[in-house]
Motif scaffolding. Structure first.
Motif, PDB file in Angstrom:
ATOM      1  N   ILE A 176       0.860  -1.190   0.000  1.00  0.00           N
ATOM      2  CA  ILE A 176       0.000   0.000   0.000  1.00  0.00           C
ATOM      3  C   ILE A 176       0.888   1.230   0.000  1.00  0.00           C
ATOM      4  CG2 ILE A 176      -1.732   1.318   1.277  1.00  0.00           C
ATOM      5  CD1 ILE A 176      -2.673  -1.354   2.480  1.00  0.00           C
ATOM      6  N   GLN A 177       0.562   2.194  -0.873  1.00  0.00           N
ATOM      7  CA  GLN A 177       1.370   3.409  -0.934  1.00  0.00           C
ATOM      8  C   GLN A 177       0.489   4.649  -1.074  1.00  0.00           C
ATOM      9  OE1 GLN A 177       3.934   2.220  -4.197  1.00  0.00           O
ATOM     10  NE2 GLN A 177       2.697   3.342  -5.693  1.00  0.00           N
ATOM     11  N   LEU A 178       0.984   5.757  -0.511  1.00  0.00           N
ATOM     12  CA  LEU A 178       0.323   7.053  -0.596  1.00  0.00           C
ATOM     13  C   LEU A 178       1.071   7.924  -1.591  1.00  0.00           C
ATOM     14  CD1 LEU A 178      -0.723   5.881   2.115  1.00  0.00           C
ATOM     15  CD2 LEU A 178      -0.662   8.202   3.044  1.00  0.00           C
ATOM     16  N   PHE A 179       0.336   8.832  -2.231  1.00  0.00           N
ATOM     17  CA  PHE A 179       0.924   9.703  -3.240  1.00  0.00           C
ATOM     18  C   PHE A 179       1.037  11.125  -2.719  1.00  0.00           C
ATOM     19  CE2 PHE A 179       0.584  12.438  -7.072  1.00  0.00           C
ATOM     20  CZ  PHE A 179       1.683  11.967  -7.773  1.00  0.00           C
ATOM     21  N   ARG A 180       2.255  11.578  -2.492  1.00  0.00           N
ATOM     22  CA  ARG A 180       2.598  12.947  -2.107  1.00  0.00           C
ATOM     23  C   ARG A 180       1.829  13.473  -0.886  1.00  0.00           C
ATOM     24  NH1 ARG A 180       3.835  16.842  -7.131  1.00  0.00           N
ATOM     25  NH2 ARG A 180       5.309  17.589  -5.560  1.00  0.00           N
ATOM     26  N   PRO A 181       1.736  12.712   0.194  1.00  0.00           N
ATOM     27  CA  PRO A 181       1.008  13.220   1.368  1.00  0.00           C
ATOM     28  C   PRO A 181       1.659  14.458   1.977  1.00  0.00           C
ATOM     29  CG  PRO A 181       2.264  11.256   1.935  1.00  0.00           C
ATOM     30  CD  PRO A 181       2.320  11.390   0.435  1.00  0.00           C
ATOM     31  N   ASP A 182       2.978  14.612   1.771  1.00  0.00           N
ATOM     32  CA  ASP A 182       3.664  15.791   2.302  1.00  0.00           C
ATOM     33  C   ASP A 182       3.152  17.069   1.658  1.00  0.00           C
ATOM     34  OD1 ASP A 182       4.869  14.658  -0.067  1.00  0.00           O
ATOM     35  OD2 ASP A 182       6.509  16.077   0.160  1.00  0.00           O
ATOM     36  N   MET A 183       2.779  17.005   0.377  1.00  0.00           N
ATOM     37  CA  MET A 183       2.269  18.196  -0.298  1.00  0.00           C
ATOM     38  C   MET A 183       0.869  18.559   0.212  1.00  0.00           C
ATOM     39  SD  MET A 183       2.269  19.098  -4.349  1.00  0.00           S
ATOM     40  CE  MET A 183       1.826  20.758  -4.901  1.00  0.00           C
ATOM     41  N   MET A 221       3.254  15.167  11.532  1.00  0.00           N
ATOM     42  CA  MET A 221       2.078  14.690  12.258  1.00  0.00           C
ATOM     43  C   MET A 221       0.940  14.357  11.295  1.00  0.00           C
ATOM     44  SD  MET A 221      -0.028  16.645  15.310  1.00  0.00           S
ATOM     45  CE  MET A 221       1.371  16.617  16.440  1.00  0.00           C
ATOM     46  N   PHE A 222       0.736  15.223  10.306  1.00  0.00           N
ATOM     47  CA  PHE A 222      -0.298  15.001   9.288  1.00  0.00           C
ATOM     48  C   PHE A 222      -0.034  13.696   8.539  1.00  0.00           C
ATOM     49  CE2 PHE A 222      -1.862  15.260   4.974  1.00  0.00           C
ATOM     50  CZ  PHE A 222      -3.092  15.901   5.054  1.00  0.00           C
ATOM     51  N   VAL A 223       1.201  13.512   8.073  1.00  0.00           N
ATOM     52  CA  VAL A 223       1.545  12.327   7.284  1.00  0.00           C
ATOM     53  C   VAL A 223       1.426  11.069   8.131  1.00  0.00           C
ATOM     54  CG1 VAL A 223       3.389  11.157   6.029  1.00  0.00           C
ATOM     55  CG2 VAL A 223       3.013  13.609   5.695  1.00  0.00           C
ATOM     56  N   GLU A 224       1.901  11.120   9.378  1.00  0.00           N
ATOM     57  CA  GLU A 224       1.831   9.948  10.247  1.00  0.00           C
ATOM     58  C   GLU A 224       0.387   9.564  10.535  1.00  0.00           C
ATOM     59  OE1 GLU A 224       3.270   6.730  12.284  1.00  0.00           O
ATOM     60  OE2 GLU A 224       4.365   8.155  11.012  1.00  0.00           O
ATOM     61  N   ALA A 225      -0.475  10.554  10.716  1.00  0.00           N
ATOM     62  CA  ALA A 225      -1.888  10.267  10.960  1.00  0.00           C
ATOM     63  C   ALA A 225      -2.514   9.575   9.751  1.00  0.00           C
ATOM     64  CB  ALA A 225      -2.630  11.558  11.282  1.00  0.00           C
ATOM     65  N   CYS A 226      -2.192  10.060   8.551  1.00  0.00           N
ATOM     66  CA  CYS A 226      -2.725   9.446   7.326  1.00  0.00           C
ATOM     67  C   CYS A 226      -2.229   8.008   7.190  1.00  0.00           C
ATOM     68  CB  CYS A 226      -2.305  10.256   6.103  1.00  0.00           C
ATOM     69  SG  CYS A 226      -3.132  11.858   5.940  1.00  0.00           S
ATOM     70  N   LYS A 227      -0.955   7.791   7.432  1.00  0.00           N
ATOM     71  CA  LYS A 227      -0.379   6.453   7.308  1.00  0.00           C
ATOM     72  C   LYS A 227      -1.017   5.492   8.324  1.00  0.00           C
ATOM     73  CE  LYS A 227       4.113   6.186   7.032  1.00  0.00           C
ATOM     74  NZ  LYS A 227       5.527   6.493   7.340  1.00  0.00           N
ATOM     75  N   THR A 228      -1.252   5.975   9.531  1.00  0.00           N
ATOM     76  CA  THR A 228      -1.758   5.100  10.581  1.00  0.00           C
ATOM     77  C   THR A 228      -3.197   4.683  10.329  1.00  0.00           C
ATOM     78  OG1 THR A 228      -0.273   6.170  12.171  1.00  0.00           O
ATOM     79  CG2 THR A 228      -2.046   4.838  13.073  1.00  0.00           C
ATOM     80  N   PRO A 276      10.228   8.058 -10.127  1.00  0.00           N
ATOM     81  CA  PRO A 276      11.499   8.774 -10.286  1.00  0.00           C
ATOM     82  C   PRO A 276      11.567  10.081  -9.503  1.00  0.00           C
ATOM     83  CG  PRO A 276      10.113   9.207 -12.179  1.00  0.00           C
ATOM     84  CD  PRO A 276       9.338   8.271 -11.285  1.00  0.00           C
ATOM     85  N   TYR A 277      10.471  10.475  -8.841  1.00  0.00           N
ATOM     86  CA  TYR A 277      10.411  11.794  -8.205  1.00  0.00           C
ATOM     87  C   TYR A 277      10.444  11.754  -6.679  1.00  0.00           C
ATOM     88  CZ  TYR A 277       8.918  13.226 -12.879  1.00  0.00           C
ATOM     89  OH  TYR A 277       8.866  13.448 -14.236  1.00  0.00           O
ATOM     90  N   GLY A 278      10.339  10.585  -6.092  1.00  0.00           N
ATOM     91  CA  GLY A 278      10.271  10.510  -4.634  1.00  0.00           C
ATOM     92  C   GLY A 278       8.923  10.911  -4.097  1.00  0.00           C
ATOM     93  N   TRP A 279       7.869  10.711  -4.875  1.00  0.00           N
ATOM     94  CA  TRP A 279       6.519  11.105  -4.487  1.00  0.00           C
ATOM     95  C   TRP A 279       5.793  10.064  -3.648  1.00  0.00           C
ATOM     96  CZ3 TRP A 279       4.990  12.971 -10.088  1.00  0.00           C
ATOM     97  CH2 TRP A 279       5.544  14.237 -10.318  1.00  0.00           C
ATOM     98  N   ILE A 280       6.258   8.842  -3.687  1.00  0.00           N
ATOM     99  CA  ILE A 280       5.541   7.739  -3.061  1.00  0.00           C
ATOM    100  C   ILE A 280       5.982   7.533  -1.614  1.00  0.00           C
ATOM    101  CG2 ILE A 280       5.188   5.229  -3.105  1.00  0.00           C
ATOM    102  CD1 ILE A 280       3.619   6.823  -5.254  1.00  0.00           C
ATOM    103  N   THR A 281       4.985   7.367  -0.723  1.00  0.00           N
ATOM    104  CA  THR A 281       5.220   6.971   0.659  1.00  0.00           C
ATOM    105  C   THR A 281       4.615   5.577   0.844  1.00  0.00           C
ATOM    106  OG1 THR A 281       5.186   9.243   1.510  1.00  0.00           O
ATOM    107  CG2 THR A 281       4.701   7.479   3.082  1.00  0.00           C
ATOM    108  N   THR A 282       5.460   4.589   1.123  1.00  0.00           N
ATOM    109  CA  THR A 282       4.985   3.217   1.250  1.00  0.00           C
ATOM    110  C   THR A 282       4.744   2.872   2.711  1.00  0.00           C
ATOM    111  OG1 THR A 282       6.269   2.587  -0.700  1.00  0.00           O
ATOM    112  CG2 THR A 282       5.503   0.804   0.718  1.00  0.00           C
ATOM    113  N   LEU A 283       3.617   2.219   2.998  1.00  0.00           N
ATOM    114  CA  LEU A 283       3.341   1.776   4.350  1.00  0.00           C
ATOM    115  C   LEU A 283       4.239   0.608   4.708  1.00  0.00           C
ATOM    116  CD1 LEU A 283       0.838   3.600   4.103  1.00  0.00           C
ATOM    117  CD2 LEU A 283      -0.464   1.796   5.219  1.00  0.00           C
ATOM    118  N   LYS A 284       4.848   0.677   5.865  1.00  0.00           N
ATOM    119  CA  LYS A 284       5.746  -0.401   6.302  1.00  0.00           C
ATOM    120  C   LYS A 284       4.976  -1.429   7.135  1.00  0.00           C
ATOM    121  CE  LYS A 284       9.260   1.729   4.474  1.00  0.00           C
ATOM    122  NZ  LYS A 284       9.863   1.239   3.224  1.00  0.00           N
TER     123      LYS A 284
END
Length: 354
Positions: A81-88, A109-116, A346-354
């Motif tokens: 499972i991966q999120l797309f650009r949650p930092d933006m 905090m925002f990104v961690e809440a989304c991932k959790t 290629p852009y580092g946009w993906i955040t993958t759930l561990k």
């Protein structure tokens, strides 16, 4: 941050992934946390999805002190499972909250809440082609008062929804009506912020467009009503003589995550991108003389929605023979391949759930 997790004792049945629609179903849980000046953000928790009690005089209901975001989680071919650009999305919510006089949520905090919340409801992330888990973070004042003063108590919440295509047309072209009676935003206002009031006031244009047989509305600027800005709840982009054009984000246009991603990709492909103002008259003229090759609306919900026809004051132009353009299709395929993990990012946009 420490997040307390209270799992539901009555999980909901999963919907048919082939008939999800958009926003019809909600997952089992939601993330919540509270803000007060003395404690800051506190009581981070994931609880079963359900009603949020509010006082009848809650300022959010009367004066619309509210902001929100929208992003997605995707199931990759390998099952990750991966999120797309949650930092933006986190950065944009910071700017929205500043404009609405609301406390800021730190990006991590925002990104961690989304991932959790996605991890807790991981079995709600669909795997059918074209599906995803829509993530809706939102924030509002929970304080009750009739007097118009800024508030000090707030709630941040995240709910999720398994979704399919946003438009019934899918990736097929849509017809758009140019709105020349009402306006969406003016400089100095809240056009750049993602807040509920922007969308409430825009509904009248969308209703008008649908009543006349169009899927979307195209907004013009709020002062002279002649410059092309946004399409409904999405950004609007088009190609003139092979070069990309879109309205600048100068306070009246939402700085879209999908818009920004597409601009990055186009520049990497060597396609010039003009973030400049264009009059609707010049755009219609380009449609008539053939220099307008392709057009599309873009946003998180629909990703890319090709535009096949544009109507301004009864003058309707057909774009690319009402077919999806070659570059539009290429953009859609490339961007969604990154989002669904079918190709390397290629852009580092993906955040993958561990």
């Amino acid at each position: 941050m420490e997040i307390r997790i209270e799992r539901t004792t009555a999980p909901k049945p999963k919907p048919d992934q082939k008939a999800l629609g958009f926003g019809k179903y909600k997952s089992d849980h939601m993330f919540m946390m509270n803000y007060t000046p003395d404690m800051g953000w506190h009581d981070m928790r994931i609880v079963p999805y359900g009603p949020i009690p509010l006082e009848p005089d809650a300022v959010a209901l009367h004066y619309a002190q509210e902001t929100f975001e929208g992003l997605k989680a995707y199931r990759t071919p390998s099952g990750d499972i991966q999120l797309f650009r949650p930092d933006m999305n986190a950065k944009r919510m910071l700017n929205s909250n500043r404009r609405l006089c609301m406390p800021e949520i730190p990006e991590d905090m925002f990104v961690e809440a989304c991932k959790t919340i996605v991890a807790v409801d991981a079995d709600w992330v669909p795997s059918e082609p074209g599906t995803s888990l829509y993530i809706r973070p939102f924030m509002f004042t929970s304080e009750g008062q009739i007097a118009l003063h800024n508030c000090s108590e707030f709630i941040f919440c995240i709910i999720t929804s398994p979704v399919g295509a946003y438009f019934a047309e899918g990736i097929n072209p849509v017809k758009i009506l140019v709105e020349d009676e009402y306006v969406r935003a003016v400089r100095g206002g809240t056009g750049f912020a993602k807040c509920g009031g922007n969308y409430a006031t825009a509904m009248i244009g969308q209703e008008k467009a649908e009543r006349l047989g169009y899927s979307q509305v195209l907004w013009l600027d709020g002062v002279e009503q002649k410059y092309v800005e946004e399409a409904g709840g999405m950004n609007f982009m088009y190609f003139l003589n092979g070069e990309a054009w879109t309205a600048p984000t100068e306070g009246t246009v939402l700085p879209g995550v999908t818009r920004d991603s597409i601009i990055h990709i186009l520049k990497d492909w060597g396609i010039p991108v003009h973030e400049e103002r264009m009059t609707i008259d010049d755009l219609m003229k380009a449609g008539h003389d053939g220099s307008l090759g392709e057009a599309f609306a873009c946003g998180t919900a629909a990703v890319i929605s090709p535009v096949g026809a544009l109507n301004y004051r009864g003058d309707e132009i057909t774009i690319n023979d009402f077919k999806i353009g070659e570059t539009t299709q290429k953009l859609y395929d490339y961007l969604t391949d990154i989002q669904w993990g079918r190709i390397a990012d290629p852009y580092g946009w993906i955040t993958t759930l561990k």
